[in-house]
Design a protein around this motif. Structure first.
Motif, PDB file in Angstrom:
ATOM      1  N   ARG A   1       0.842  -1.186   0.000  1.00  0.00           N
ATOM      2  CA  ARG A   1       0.000   0.000   0.000  1.00  0.00           C
ATOM      3  C   ARG A   1       0.880   1.239   0.000  1.00  0.00           C
ATOM      4  N   CYS A   2       0.490   2.250  -0.768  1.00  0.00           N
ATOM      5  CA  CYS A   2       1.304   3.456  -0.864  1.00  0.00           C
ATOM      6  C   CYS A   2       0.438   4.621  -1.307  1.00  0.00           C
ATOM      7  N   ASP A   3       1.050   5.765  -1.447  1.00  0.00           N
ATOM      8  CA  ASP A   3       0.374   6.963  -1.944  1.00  0.00           C
ATOM      9  C   ASP A   3       1.426   7.809  -2.655  1.00  0.00           C
ATOM     10  N   ILE A   4       1.730   7.394  -3.914  1.00  0.00           N
ATOM     11  CA  ILE A   4       2.825   7.997  -4.670  1.00  0.00           C
ATOM     12  C   ILE A   4       2.261   8.829  -5.813  1.00  0.00           C
ATOM     13  N   PRO A   5       2.535  10.146  -5.873  1.00  0.00           N
ATOM     14  CA  PRO A   5       2.063  10.957  -6.996  1.00  0.00           C
ATOM     15  C   PRO A   5       2.616  10.436  -8.327  1.00  0.00           C
ATOM     16  N   PHE A   6       1.747  10.435  -9.349  1.00  0.00           N
ATOM     17  CA  PHE A   6       2.157   9.949 -10.668  1.00  0.00           C
ATOM     18  C   PHE A   6       1.487  10.801 -11.732  1.00  0.00           C
ATOM     19  N   SER A   7       2.264  11.459 -12.545  1.00  0.00           N
ATOM     20  CA  SER A   7       1.718  12.364 -13.563  1.00  0.00           C
ATOM     21  C   SER A   7       2.014  11.896 -14.987  1.00  0.00           C
ATOM     22  N   GLY A   8       2.492  10.668 -15.130  1.00  0.00           N
ATOM     23  CA  GLY A   8       2.924  10.211 -16.448  1.00  0.00           C
ATOM     24  C   GLY A   8       1.841   9.593 -17.293  1.00  0.00           C
TER      25      GLY A   8
ATOM     26  N   TYR B   1      10.332   1.899 -19.952  1.00  0.00           N
ATOM     27  CA  TYR B   1       9.215   1.820 -19.018  1.00  0.00           C
ATOM     28  C   TYR B   1       7.997   2.621 -19.500  1.00  0.00           C
ATOM     29  N   GLN B   2       7.718   2.476 -20.780  1.00  0.00           N
ATOM     30  CA  GLN B   2       6.545   3.095 -21.388  1.00  0.00           C
ATOM     31  C   GLN B   2       5.484   2.024 -21.652  1.00  0.00           C
ATOM     32  N   PHE B   3       4.227   2.396 -21.474  1.00  0.00           N
ATOM     33  CA  PHE B   3       3.114   1.558 -21.911  1.00  0.00           C
ATOM     34  C   PHE B   3       2.216   2.427 -22.777  1.00  0.00           C
ATOM     35  N   ASN B   4       2.101   2.074 -24.056  1.00  0.00           N
ATOM     36  CA  ASN B   4       1.299   2.844 -25.013  1.00  0.00           C
ATOM     37  C   ASN B   4       0.243   1.945 -25.623  1.00  0.00           C
ATOM     38  N   MET B   5      -0.982   2.400 -25.596  1.00  0.00           N
ATOM     39  CA  MET B   5      -2.090   1.634 -26.156  1.00  0.00           C
ATOM     40  C   MET B   5      -2.865   2.537 -27.117  1.00  0.00           C
TER      41      MET B   5
ATOM     42  N   PHE C   1      -3.893   5.763 -25.079  1.00  0.00           N
ATOM     43  CA  PHE C   1      -3.411   5.827 -23.698  1.00  0.00           C
ATOM     44  C   PHE C   1      -1.892   5.771 -23.727  1.00  0.00           C
ATOM     45  N   ASP C   2      -1.255   6.740 -23.088  1.00  0.00           N
ATOM     46  CA  ASP C   2       0.208   6.765 -23.000  1.00  0.00           C
ATOM     47  C   ASP C   2       0.611   6.895 -21.536  1.00  0.00           C
ATOM     48  N   PHE C   3       1.333   5.875 -21.033  1.00  0.00           N
ATOM     49  CA  PHE C   3       1.828   5.861 -19.657  1.00  0.00           C
ATOM     50  C   PHE C   3       3.355   5.896 -19.690  1.00  0.00           C
ATOM     51  N   SER C   4       3.946   6.720 -18.840  1.00  0.00           N
ATOM     52  CA  SER C   4       5.402   6.770 -18.707  1.00  0.00           C
ATOM     53  C   SER C   4       5.755   6.526 -17.239  1.00  0.00           C
TER      54      SER C   4
END
Length: 353
Positions: free
Chosen positions: A167-174, A247-251, A223-226
């Motif tokens: 469990r965590c609470d990590i900001p992610f803007s990618g 470490y990219q995930f693109n759909m 969808f683009d995740f970095s």
């Protein structure tokens, strides 16, 4: 210039001059029809189309008496993403509530609106959102066109092997999402049920009634995740092909689906109606992941909407709550995306002619 074309030009010129402020021309359909054969053909075609597409049982549904309406609206919304990856690795991320707002203008069955991010003015959310809507609503059917672009700010809430997530609470803007699409669907009980009364403020439901509906949906989804900036212990659990892609995930895909469901309007008090709509959307998508080979896979979504609307002659207001769930999967990964939206609207009806 032939007489028909000249008559059509005359109709347009006189209409514009009247709108600007003149009084030499009436928008009365009988007056237009008397101008000649072509204007009469246009008026007759309009009347036929209005009767065919927009005819109701007056005991259940009635018009508002106004051709135009303008509304201001504000939305609170949040989205979440749940990844199921190889080796039973899970990751769950969710945004805070974000606020957007905008204005919509309607003329008869046609509505055009634009929303933009206003949350930063009130320190609500971090998302930059743009949304364009175009809709056509009549008795027989509803057609909705939309384009939404989000630069989404989320937080990672958990990650790790299934059953042993951290469990965590990590900001992610990618995250960057871009969606364009349209829905069109037909109402079986179109004489007694009006979607416009519960979700578009364009009709008045006089008695409670529901309807099955069926239609078609298409949407293009990017969808683009970095993930490159995340802590190493999170990156260690991501798939090898993501690591090889920095470490990219693109759909990127195109979805084609059948939409069906049921909707019901409950008139529980004078001037008040509550609506609900449930709609599975099932079909296939054609696209690629991480710029790989394009392939076909199932497309499974679900739309749920509920509303409470107050209307009193010229003025109206309403609350609409919606939830959209989407499932993407192939042999290597699965993604569940959920968007919850709360809309508050208020508006005014009027006539220009």
């Amino acid at each position: 210039m032939n007489r028909r074309f000249a008559a059509a030009i005359a109709v347009v010129i006189l209409a514009v001059s009247t709108t600007v402020g003149g009084h030499a021309f009436s928008f009365d359909l009988d007056s237009i029809a008397q101008m000649g054969k072509f204007p009469r053909f246009v008026v007759n075609t309009y009347r036929w189309g209005d009767k065919f597409f927009n005819s109701y049982d007056s005991a259940y549904v009635e018009g508002t008496g106004y051709k135009f309406n303008v509304k201001a609206k504000s939305e609170l919304w949040k989205d979440s993403y749940i990844f199921s990856l190889p080796n039973d690795y899970r990751m769950h991320m969710s945004s805070e509530f974000n606020m957007s707002g905008g204005f919509h203008v309607s003329y008869l069955a046609v509505t055009l609106g634009y929303d933009w991010n206003i949350g930063k003015l009130f320190d609500i959310g971090t998302t930059s959102r743009k949304k364009l809507d175009f809709a056509f609503n009549c008795a027989l059917l509803t057609g909705e066109f939309y384009w939404t672009k989000n630069d989404v700010g989320t937080r990672i809430l958990s990650y790790g092997p299934k059953g042993h997530e951290t469990r965590c609470d990590i900001p992610f803007s990618g995250i960057d999402t871009d969606i364009f699409g349209f829905d069109i669907y037909y109402f079986v009980n179109n004489k007694r049920y009006s979607r416009g009364a519960a979700f578009n403020y364009s009709k008045i439901q006089k008695k409670s009634q529901g309807s099955w509906f069926v239609g078609f949906s298409y949407w293009m989804q990017n969808f683009d995740f970095s993930f490159a900036g995340l802590p190493q212990d999170i990156l260690n659990g991501l798939p090898q092909n993501w690591a090889e892609n920095n470490y990219q995930f693109n759909m990127h895909n195109n979805n084609y689906a059948v939409r069906f469901g049921y909707a019901y309007n409950w008139v529980f008090k004078r001037h008040w109606v509550a609506g609900i709509s449930e709609s599975p959307v099932i079909g296939f998508k054609h696209g690629s992941v991480n710029n790989g080979d394009r392939h076909v896979s199932p497309s499974i979504y679900n739309h749920t909407e509920a509303s409470v609307v107050w209307t009193n002659k010229r003025w109206f207001a309403g609350l609409i709550v919606s939830a959209e769930n989407g499932l993407f999967y192939d042999k290597k990964q699965m993604l569940i995306n959920t968007i919850v939206n709360f809309e508050i609207s208020a508006g005014y009806r009027f006539n220009l002619w």
